[in-house]
Motif scaffolding. Structure first.
Motif, PDB file in Angstrom:
ATOM      1  N   HIS A  60       0.820  -1.221   0.000  1.00  0.00           N
ATOM      2  CA  HIS A  60       0.000   0.000   0.000  1.00  0.00           C
ATOM      3  C   HIS A  60       0.851   1.267   0.000  1.00  0.00           C
ATOM      4  O   HIS A  60       0.303   2.368  -0.043  1.00  0.00           O
ATOM      5  CB  HIS A  60      -1.014  -0.006   1.143  1.00  0.00           C
ATOM      6  N   HIS A  61       2.161   1.130   0.012  1.00  0.00           N
ATOM      7  CA  HIS A  61       3.031   2.292  -0.127  1.00  0.00           C
ATOM      8  C   HIS A  61       3.531   2.476  -1.554  1.00  0.00           C
ATOM      9  O   HIS A  61       4.422   3.284  -1.804  1.00  0.00           O
ATOM     10  CB  HIS A  61       4.202   2.192   0.841  1.00  0.00           C
ATOM     11  N   GLY A 115       2.141   3.557  -5.391  1.00  0.00           N
ATOM     12  CA  GLY A 115       0.982   4.223  -5.982  1.00  0.00           C
ATOM     13  C   GLY A 115       0.074   3.275  -6.738  1.00  0.00           C
ATOM     14  O   GLY A 115      -1.148   3.291  -6.572  1.00  0.00           O
ATOM     15  N   ASP A 116       0.664   2.431  -7.576  1.00  0.00           N
ATOM     16  CA  ASP A 116      -0.092   1.451  -8.362  1.00  0.00           C
ATOM     17  C   ASP A 116       0.070   0.095  -7.687  1.00  0.00           C
ATOM     18  O   ASP A 116       1.054  -0.609  -7.884  1.00  0.00           O
ATOM     19  CB  ASP A 116       0.434   1.418  -9.799  1.00  0.00           C
ATOM     20  N   GLN A 117      -0.929  -0.276  -6.889  1.00  0.00           N
ATOM     21  CA  GLN A 117      -0.809  -1.499  -6.102  1.00  0.00           C
ATOM     22  C   GLN A 117      -0.864  -2.758  -6.970  1.00  0.00           C
ATOM     23  O   GLN A 117      -0.196  -3.757  -6.667  1.00  0.00           O
ATOM     24  CB  GLN A 117      -1.892  -1.528  -5.022  1.00  0.00           C
ATOM     25  N   ARG A 131      -1.707   7.954   0.492  1.00  0.00           N
ATOM     26  CA  ARG A 131      -1.913   7.214  -0.757  1.00  0.00           C
ATOM     27  C   ARG A 131      -2.020   8.184  -1.936  1.00  0.00           C
ATOM     28  O   ARG A 131      -1.429   7.953  -2.997  1.00  0.00           O
ATOM     29  CB  ARG A 131      -3.196   6.385  -0.674  1.00  0.00           C
ATOM     30  N   LEU A 157       1.341   9.552  -3.333  1.00  0.00           N
ATOM     31  CA  LEU A 157       2.362   8.641  -3.863  1.00  0.00           C
ATOM     32  C   LEU A 157       2.527   8.844  -5.370  1.00  0.00           C
ATOM     33  O   LEU A 157       1.552   9.109  -6.081  1.00  0.00           O
ATOM     34  CB  LEU A 157       1.965   7.185  -3.598  1.00  0.00           C
ATOM     35  N   ALA A 168      -0.070   7.393  -8.152  1.00  0.00           N
ATOM     36  CA  ALA A 168      -1.158   6.873  -7.326  1.00  0.00           C
ATOM     37  C   ALA A 168      -2.397   6.586  -8.153  1.00  0.00           C
ATOM     38  O   ALA A 168      -2.809   7.395  -8.985  1.00  0.00           O
ATOM     39  CB  ALA A 168      -1.485   7.858  -6.208  1.00  0.00           C
ATOM     40  N   LYS A 169      -2.972   5.423  -7.927  1.00  0.00           N
ATOM     41  CA  LYS A 169      -4.220   5.035  -8.578  1.00  0.00           C
ATOM     42  C   LYS A 169      -5.217   4.619  -7.524  1.00  0.00           C
ATOM     43  O   LYS A 169      -4.874   3.884  -6.585  1.00  0.00           O
ATOM     44  CB  LYS A 169      -3.984   3.871  -9.551  1.00  0.00           C
ATOM     45  N   GLU A 170      -6.453   5.100  -7.672  1.00  0.00           N
ATOM     46  CA  GLU A 170      -7.495   4.662  -6.755  1.00  0.00           C
ATOM     47  C   GLU A 170      -7.781   3.189  -7.018  1.00  0.00           C
ATOM     48  O   GLU A 170      -7.971   2.771  -8.156  1.00  0.00           O
ATOM     49  CB  GLU A 170      -8.755   5.493  -6.946  1.00  0.00           C
TER      50      GLU A 170
END
Length: 328
Positions: free
Chosen positions: A161-162, A164-166, A222, A225, A228-230
């Protein structure tokens, strides 16, 4: 990929970055955007956090052995230990060494970007007589794992979760698995509880309001980052999207009743200190009321009879959730 130090459900878990958490953790923090942290100073706190949670990690390791036997391939189905285990975001190596103890025939690599933490991991391995099986690897995660041989088991505790794109992070980890290898991701769970709802200072329900403040911090972390993507944090679906076969999810309870020993009490104090830091940050949107801030200050004052340092009713109850998937 980094993780943090003292935190709640997002950050409390892996003795490193909890908890950056964090991260986890941490955290438990050692997190994105905290490059000025002196890890040589933070390392003992991260170690203590992970040691308090060690009973959970031992339970997880035993469960992973069963999961590999049922769902793995080749050596895993025969019950053999994984040849190579990578602790991705290892911090000071507490969990790396626990995994080496749980899988006595395995080679374990503690992988982390921080030299000071890797030095602690190497020293711990030597102290425990594990230096011949526990090594270290300095790398930003997950990309830096490409220099290692394919792993039979990758452990990633509150580190994904650290990124951006998990999904990209999980995909990169999946690509580092040997055929039939297992990826175990610790994400989610339940926020810790350490005080009664009404503990005699301020308004009842403080910890629920601290949870909300921590959620606000986590959302901002989040959003800031790179790339970052939701993402809907349905971890089994995310593991499937990364090309793996999700096989199991299980939560593990850490239940330390009052009175706490010194190490567990220090862990709780560190968590509440982190809450106070969030609330005091210049960009904080925590929205804690003045009376809640005053209650936090009393809880953290060693001279106050109602403080966390002195309370006889202090306990630690939390849950850590692990999602496991295998390479197809």
């Amino acid at each position: 990929m980094t993780v943090t130090g003292h935190g709640h459900g997002h950050e409390q878990g892996h003795g490193h970055r909890q908890d950056r958490g964090h991260k986890q953790d941490h955290g438990h923090g050692h997190g994105h955007g905290h490059g000025d942290i002196d890890w040589a100073v933070m390392a003992p706190v991260l170690e203590q956090n992970a040691e308090v949670t060690a009973p959970v990690y031992r339970e997880v390791a035993a469960w992973l052995r069963d999961v590999r036997t049922v769902h793995g391939g080749g050596a895993a189905e025969r019950g053999d230990d994984p040849a190579l285990i990578v602790d991705a975001g290892s911090g000071p190596g507490v969990v790396s060494c626990l995994l080496a103890e749980a899988f006595p025939a395995s080679r374990v690599i503690a992988a982390d970007p921080e030299e000071a933490l890797l030095a602690r991991a190497a020293a711990r391995a030597t102290r425990l007589g594990l230096a011949d099986r526990v090594g270290t690897h300095r790398a930003e995660l997950p990309g830096g794992l490409g220099e290692l041989a394919p792993a039979d088991l990758i452990w990633a505790a509150r580190s994904v979760h650290h990124v951006g794109d998990q999904v990209a992070a999980l995909t990169a980890l999946a690509e580092r698995l040997a055929p039939g290898g297992v990826l175990a991701v610790l994400e989610g769970g339940l926020a810790p509880r350490s005080l009664p709802r009404d503990f005699g200072v301020g308004r009842p329900g403080l910890q629920a309001r601290l949870d909300a403040a921590n959620e606000e911090w986590f959302a901002r972390m989040r959003a800031d980052l790179p790339g970052a993507k939701e993402t809907t944090e349905h971890w089994p679906a995310l593991l499937t999207a990364a090309g793996l076969r999700h096989v199991a999810t299980r939560s593990f309870l850490l239940d330390l009743p009052a009175p706490l020993d010194d190490a567990a009490r220090a862990h709780v104090v560190a968590t509440f200190e982190r809450y106070r830091e969030f609330a005091a940050a210049p960009d904080s949107t925590a929205g804690l009321a003045p009376d809640d801030l005053a209650a936090l200050d009393r809880l953290l004052d060693p001279q106050d009879e109602e403080s966390l340092h002195r309370r006889a009713d202090l306990y630690l109850l939390t849950a850590h959730t692990v999602h496991v998937a295998t390479a197809r």
